[in-house]
Design a protein around this motif. Structure first.
Motif, PDB file in Angstrom:
ATOM      1  N   MET A  84       0.857  -1.192   0.000  1.00 55.70           N
ATOM      2  CA  MET A  84       0.000   0.000   0.000  1.00 55.70           C
ATOM      3  C   MET A  84       0.887   1.233   0.000  1.00 55.70           C
ATOM      4  N   ASN A  85       0.661   2.132  -0.956  1.00 56.82           N
ATOM      5  CA  ASN A  85       1.465   3.341  -0.982  1.00 56.82           C
ATOM      6  C   ASN A  85       0.942   4.354   0.020  1.00 56.82           C
ATOM      7  N   THR A  86       1.646   5.481   0.140  1.00 55.98           N
ATOM      8  CA  THR A  86       1.272   6.485   1.142  1.00 55.98           C
ATOM      9  C   THR A  86      -0.122   7.002   0.916  1.00 55.98           C
ATOM     10  N   LYS A  87      -0.484   7.250  -0.346  1.00 55.82           N
ATOM     11  CA  LYS A  87      -1.812   7.784  -0.661  1.00 55.82           C
ATOM     12  C   LYS A  87      -2.897   6.805  -0.261  1.00 55.82           C
ATOM     13  N   THR A  88      -2.674   5.498  -0.564  1.00 55.84           N
ATOM     14  CA  THR A  88      -3.658   4.483  -0.194  1.00 55.84           C
ATOM     15  C   THR A  88      -3.807   4.396   1.302  1.00 55.84           C
ATOM     16  N   MET A  89      -2.676   4.477   2.006  1.00 56.33           N
ATOM     17  CA  MET A  89      -2.705   4.428   3.463  1.00 56.33           C
ATOM     18  C   MET A  89      -3.512   5.578   4.026  1.00 56.33           C
ATOM     19  N   ILE A  90      -3.309   6.772   3.467  1.00 53.41           N
ATOM     20  CA  ILE A  90      -4.031   7.954   3.953  1.00 53.41           C
ATOM     21  C   ILE A  90      -5.526   7.781   3.743  1.00 53.41           C
TER      22      ILE A  90
ATOM     23  N   ARG B 237     -10.792   6.225  32.852  1.00 59.11           N
ATOM     24  CA  ARG B 237      -9.906   6.629  31.761  1.00 59.11           C
ATOM     25  C   ARG B 237      -9.106   5.422  31.273  1.00 59.11           C
ATOM     26  N   TYR B 238      -9.133   5.237  29.952  1.00 57.47           N
ATOM     27  CA  TYR B 238      -8.385   4.164  29.308  1.00 57.47           C
ATOM     28  C   TYR B 238      -7.350   4.812  28.387  1.00 57.47           C
ATOM     29  N   ASP B 239      -6.079   4.551  28.626  1.00 58.32           N
ATOM     30  CA  ASP B 239      -5.004   5.183  27.851  1.00 58.32           C
ATOM     31  C   ASP B 239      -4.119   4.146  27.177  1.00 58.32           C
ATOM     32  N   TRP B 240      -3.861   4.368  25.885  1.00 56.66           N
ATOM     33  CA  TRP B 240      -2.812   3.631  25.176  1.00 56.66           C
ATOM     34  C   TRP B 240      -1.849   4.642  24.586  1.00 56.66           C
ATOM     35  N   THR B 241      -0.586   4.526  24.933  1.00 57.61           N
ATOM     36  CA  THR B 241       0.442   5.440  24.444  1.00 57.61           C
ATOM     37  C   THR B 241       1.614   4.623  23.939  1.00 57.61           C
ATOM     38  N   TYR B 242       2.119   5.001  22.749  1.00 57.00           N
ATOM     39  CA  TYR B 242       3.257   4.246  22.226  1.00 57.00           C
ATOM     40  C   TYR B 242       4.103   5.155  21.349  1.00 57.00           C
ATOM     41  N   GLN B 243       5.414   5.060  21.514  1.00 55.26           N
ATOM     42  CA  GLN B 243       6.333   5.825  20.690  1.00 55.26           C
ATOM     43  C   GLN B 243       7.002   4.920  19.654  1.00 55.26           C
ATOM     44  N   ASP B 244       7.262   5.532  18.506  1.00 50.62           N
ATOM     45  CA  ASP B 244       7.948   4.852  17.409  1.00 50.62           C
ATOM     46  C   ASP B 244       7.238   3.547  17.031  1.00 50.62           C
ATOM     47  N   VAL B 245       5.985   3.690  16.652  1.00 46.04           N
ATOM     48  CA  VAL B 245       5.190   2.549  16.192  1.00 46.04           C
ATOM     49  C   VAL B 245       5.731   2.124  14.829  1.00 46.04           C
ATOM     50  N   PRO B 246       6.208   0.898  14.690  1.00 46.06           N
ATOM     51  CA  PRO B 246       6.809   0.481  13.410  1.00 46.06           C
ATOM     52  C   PRO B 246       5.747   0.259  12.331  1.00 46.06           C
ATOM     53  N   GLU B 247       6.190   0.380  11.089  1.00 48.10           N
ATOM     54  CA  GLU B 247       5.274   0.108   9.978  1.00 48.10           C
ATOM     55  C   GLU B 247       5.045  -1.397   9.846  1.00 48.10           C
ATOM     56  N   VAL B 248       3.945  -1.738   9.198  1.00 47.72           N
ATOM     57  CA  VAL B 248       3.598  -3.128   8.916  1.00 47.72           C
ATOM     58  C   VAL B 248       3.800  -3.371   7.430  1.00 47.72           C
ATOM     59  N   ALA B 249       4.594  -4.353   7.092  1.00 54.05           N
ATOM     60  CA  ALA B 249       4.830  -4.663   5.680  1.00 54.05           C
ATOM     61  C   ALA B 249       3.535  -5.152   5.039  1.00 54.05           C
ATOM     62  N   GLY B 250       3.181  -4.563   3.910  1.00 55.15           N
ATOM     63  CA  GLY B 250       1.928  -4.895   3.253  1.00 55.15           C
ATOM     64  C   GLY B 250       2.027  -6.159   2.418  1.00 55.15           C
ATOM     65  N   GLU B 251       0.987  -6.932   2.433  1.00 53.58           N
ATOM     66  CA  GLU B 251       0.864  -8.107   1.579  1.00 53.58           C
ATOM     67  C   GLU B 251      -0.517  -8.100   0.944  1.00 53.58           C
ATOM     68  N   ASP B 252      -0.616  -8.631  -0.236  1.00 58.23           N
ATOM     69  CA  ASP B 252      -1.880  -8.639  -0.963  1.00 58.23           C
ATOM     70  C   ASP B 252      -2.641  -9.941  -0.739  1.00 58.23           C
ATOM     71  N   ASN B 253      -3.876  -9.944  -1.195  1.00 61.30           N
ATOM     72  CA  ASN B 253      -4.671 -11.171  -1.305  1.00 61.30           C
ATOM     73  C   ASN B 253      -4.795 -11.944   0.008  1.00 61.30           C
ATOM     74  N   TYR B 254      -5.048 -11.222   1.105  1.00 56.88           N
ATOM     75  CA  TYR B 254      -5.314 -11.937   2.355  1.00 56.88           C
ATOM     76  C   TYR B 254      -6.824 -11.978   2.602  1.00 56.88           C
ATOM     77  N   PRO B 255      -7.308 -12.918   3.419  1.00 53.71           N
ATOM     78  CA  PRO B 255      -8.756 -13.084   3.620  1.00 53.71           C
ATOM     79  C   PRO B 255      -9.385 -11.850   4.256  1.00 53.71           C
ATOM     80  N   TYR B 256     -10.691 -11.664   4.002  1.00 55.46           N
ATOM     81  CA  TYR B 256     -11.419 -10.538   4.573  1.00 55.46           C
ATOM     82  C   TYR B 256     -11.229 -10.455   6.088  1.00 55.46           C
ATOM     83  N   TRP B 257     -11.313 -11.612   6.738  1.00 58.87           N
ATOM     84  CA  TRP B 257     -11.332 -11.626   8.198  1.00 58.87           C
ATOM     85  C   TRP B 257      -9.944 -11.420   8.813  1.00 58.87           C
ATOM     86  N   HIS B 258      -8.915 -11.452   8.003  1.00 63.19           N
ATOM     87  CA  HIS B 258      -7.556 -11.275   8.537  1.00 63.19           C
ATOM     88  C   HIS B 258      -7.201  -9.794   8.544  1.00 63.19           C
TER      89      HIS B 258
END
Length: 676
Positions: free
Chosen positions: A1-7, A233-254
């Motif tokens: 997925m390119n940057t535009k698709t991600m956005i 109050r429910y808080d989730w905080t995270y620094q430097d969240v890594p990118e996820v490598a994109g793959e095609d053709n995976y099932p809807y539920w995944h």
């Protein structure tokens, strides 16, 4: 997925999340701006929001846009639902400039307010507020109109001028309001990882209701704290969240990306209680509906015949059109209204079918479905937001049937009407407490078979070619709908051009004909062609392509070969390609590798060759056994796909007037087809 698709994916997800949220005024000082008959506000950040500090960020030119701070905060307090969003990104390339200088925010003006707080541009360390000079236009694109849905959503399109590579954009807004169809309960969800990294990511939920939460593919933990205000109050905080490598053709539920969901629904039974108030099966039907229902009963040979008439009426006489406005985003229109105006969406059709069948004494109920999550519903938290579709389940003669009112041209026996592989659903039925399996009819099938017959027995004339293509089950229903839309002439032209790719000298002899057997849900198209007889030529060797092109259309390699994600399969599908050739003289066949089987956990392929003295037949058959291939099994599966694609390009070379035949000239033919 390119940057535009991600956005775009990110914006769509966020727009869907915001669909949960009654208009409340922020402050008397709010600036109200009109645009195209709609309005938005500019006002200060709400007092309940915690404003996070930015830090110094390094820019990675490898990504067109660097996402440096993503902050989502959600307030649930009494009748108030407010969703705050802040994004800080830096544009690091010309491509990023195309996307990063345009902002989009969607909301539903029927029950929501959009309040911008600020838009700040930082260049060379100098900050400047540009909220007042920004070109903000409210438009109503109705992006789902082509699918028959009118949602009433409005998009705020923010066009920023004089934005340059290296600029940092910091913008924030709040969506204030809730669709009252959800009552007192609350639910929401947030994506936590993408195909681009994020420097600082924050999610906060403040609620006066007891919330369940669930994390998936998400680093870190959620911190829970009781506030002096009585809110949790429910808080989730995270620094430097890594990118996820994109793959095609995976099932809807995944879902390969991180996700956190929150809900104040404690069980599926609570969701059922919410839904049963929206689907009033017991409401009195009009005299006109009763009369029509009685007419169907009186004219039917039996109850099964009657049920077919009800389903076909809802599917084919009620056109698909969804007015997803206000409460009707989830509340169906009454069967009387749908019957009279002759249009409705999935929930309208599901309720109409159930009401008609119940009126005839048949147990029937609507059911909530997720077309994408499917069996993943077993893992998620209960809320109405998990579902995006409605079908009907009924019991006849002790057997369970599932019917999708949005399908059309299911003009077949009740046991042959197809249902998509939804896997699980939630019945809208009193005292229902859990998800139930969605079971297809026992005779259900989906199959595409191509039969080609070539008669070369008369060496002195052109060859007559008979080609039949047969669609069964869901494929027959799909093709009926396509022919009704495009017409036979268009399909005939498409088929002819498809065949020309393998047989370039083929000439049409007659129009395409259609034979439709509704009893077994089988649709057949037949056509005849003429082709020059190669035995008239002086060529010493004649090559006969015995390609399984019909199968090759469904056996494709994924773009990503080394995988960490499962691969999707079209479960329960069969594709066949059979080729029969009659020759003008006997052949002493010397074939190698005549029969072949390739199989793994998800698919099977067989190639069978029958050679007689003056004839040869080749059959290619491909079938799926599952809806996916597990990630650990994809290496073997991809190797099998390659082998199958090689096996599909089988051919024989017949020496003219000779009594022998060579083995497959597969390599030569693959070169001719550009397959190397």
């Amino acid at each position: 997925m390119n940057t535009k698709t991600m956005i775009n994916t990110y914006k769509l997800l966020f727009a869907n999340i915001l669909g949960f949220f009654v208009i409340t005024s922020f402050s008397a000082s709010a600036q109200v701006i009109e645009s195209n008959s709609f309005q938005y506000e500019i006002d200060e950040t709400p007092a309940w929001v915690e404003v996070r500090a930015k830090r110094s960020y390094e820019v990675d030119a490898g990504f067109g846009i660097n996402y440096q701070l993503l902050d989502s905060q959600f307030l649930v307090q009494g009748d108030v639902r407010q969703s705050y969003r802040r994004t800080v990104h830096t544009i690091s390339s010309e491509q990023g400039l195309q996307d990063g200088a345009r902002l989009e925010v969607s909301f539903s003006p029927d029950f929501q307010n959009l309040i911008f707080h600020d838009i700040t541009l930082t260049r060379n360390g100098q900050e400047q507020s540009i909220i007042q000079s920004a070109d903000i236009r409210l438009i109503q694109p109705e992006s789902e109109l082509n699918m028959g849905l009118i949602t009433g959503q409005v998009t705020a399109l923010v066009l920023l001028s004089d934005v340059r590579v290296g600029d940092q954009i910091d913008y924030s807004f709040t969506i204030d309001g809730v669709n009252t169809i959800f009552g007192d309960k609350a639910f929401t969800g947030y994506t936590t990882t993408w195909q681009v990294p994020v420097n600082d990511s924050y999610i906060t939920v403040l609620s006066d209701q007891k919330m369940q939460y669930r994390m998936e593919n998400t680093p870190g933990e959620i911190q829970v704290k009781q506030m002096d205000s009585g809110l949790t109050r429910y808080d989730w905080t995270y620094q430097d969240v890594p990118e996820v490598a994109g793959e095609d053709n995976y099932p809807y539920w995944h879902n390969p990306y991180g996700f956190i969901e929150f809900t104040s629904y404690q069980s599926w039974a609570e969701v059922v209680n919410w839904a049963t108030e929206l689907f009033p099966y017991s409401d009195e039907l009009s005299p006109q509906i009763h009369a029509k229902n009685q007419e169907w009963l009186d004219s039917s040979e039996n109850k099964k015949d009657y049920i077919n008439k009800v389903i076909e009426f809802a599917q084919n006489d009620i056109r698909y059109l969804g007015l997803e406005l206000g409460q009707n985003s989830h509340k169906p229109h009454s069967p009387i209204e749908v019957f009279d105006r002759r249009f409705g969406d999935c929930k309208d059709k599901a309720l109409l079918i159930a009401a008609l069948l119940q009126d005839a004494g048949i147990e029937a109920h609507a059911a909530l479905i997720s077309t994408n999550q499917r069996k993943k519903l077993l893992d998620v938290l209960p809320s109405p937001g998990q579902f995006n579709h409605v079908v009907t389940r009924f019991i006849y003669d002790g057997k369970e049937y599932w019917i999708d009112g949005t399908k059309s041209f299911q003009l077949t026996d009740l046991d042959n009407k197809s249902i998509n592989n939804f896997q699980y659903g939630l019945l809208i039925k009193d005292d229902e407490t859990s998800l139930v399996p969605v079971t297809p009819p026992t005779q259900h099938a989906r199959d595409v078979t191509l039969n080609e017959r070539f008669d070369y027995s008369d060496k002195t004339s052109d060859v007559k070619v008979q080609i039949d293509i047969v669609y069964t089950g869901a494929e027959a229903e799909r093709m009926r709908e396509y022919i009704a839309s495009a017409g036979m002439k268009v399909f005939q032209s498409e088929l002819y051009n498809y065949y020309l790719r393998t047989y370039p000298t083929l000439v049409e002899e007659s129009d395409l004909t259609k034979s439709d057997s509704y009893v077994d849900n089988r649709l057949t198209f037949s056509s005849t062609y003429l082709m020059p007889n190669p035995f008239i030529s002086t060529e010493e060797t004649i090559v006969f392509p015995l390609y399984g092109t019909n199968v090759s259309s469904y056996v494709e390699l994924p773009a990503v070969k080394e995988r960490k994600m499962p691969m999707a399969l079209y479960e329960g599908f069969t594709s066949e390609h059979n080729i029969d050739i009659k020759l003008p003289f006997s052949i002493g066949w010397e074939l190698e590798d005549k029969d072949l089987t390739i199989e793994d956990k998800g698919i099977s392929y067989q190639r069978n060759i029958v050679a007689e003295p003056s004839a040869i037949s080749v059959s290619h058959k491909y079938a799926t056994k599952s809806d996916h291939i597990a990630a650990d099994d994809t290496k073997e599966h991809i190797a099998n796909i390659r082998d199958i694609r090689d096996a599909l390009y089988y051919s024989v070379a017949v020496p003219n007037k000779s009594n022998s035949v060579s083995k497959s000239l597969q390599q030569r033919l693959r070169e001719a087809l550009g397959k190397n």
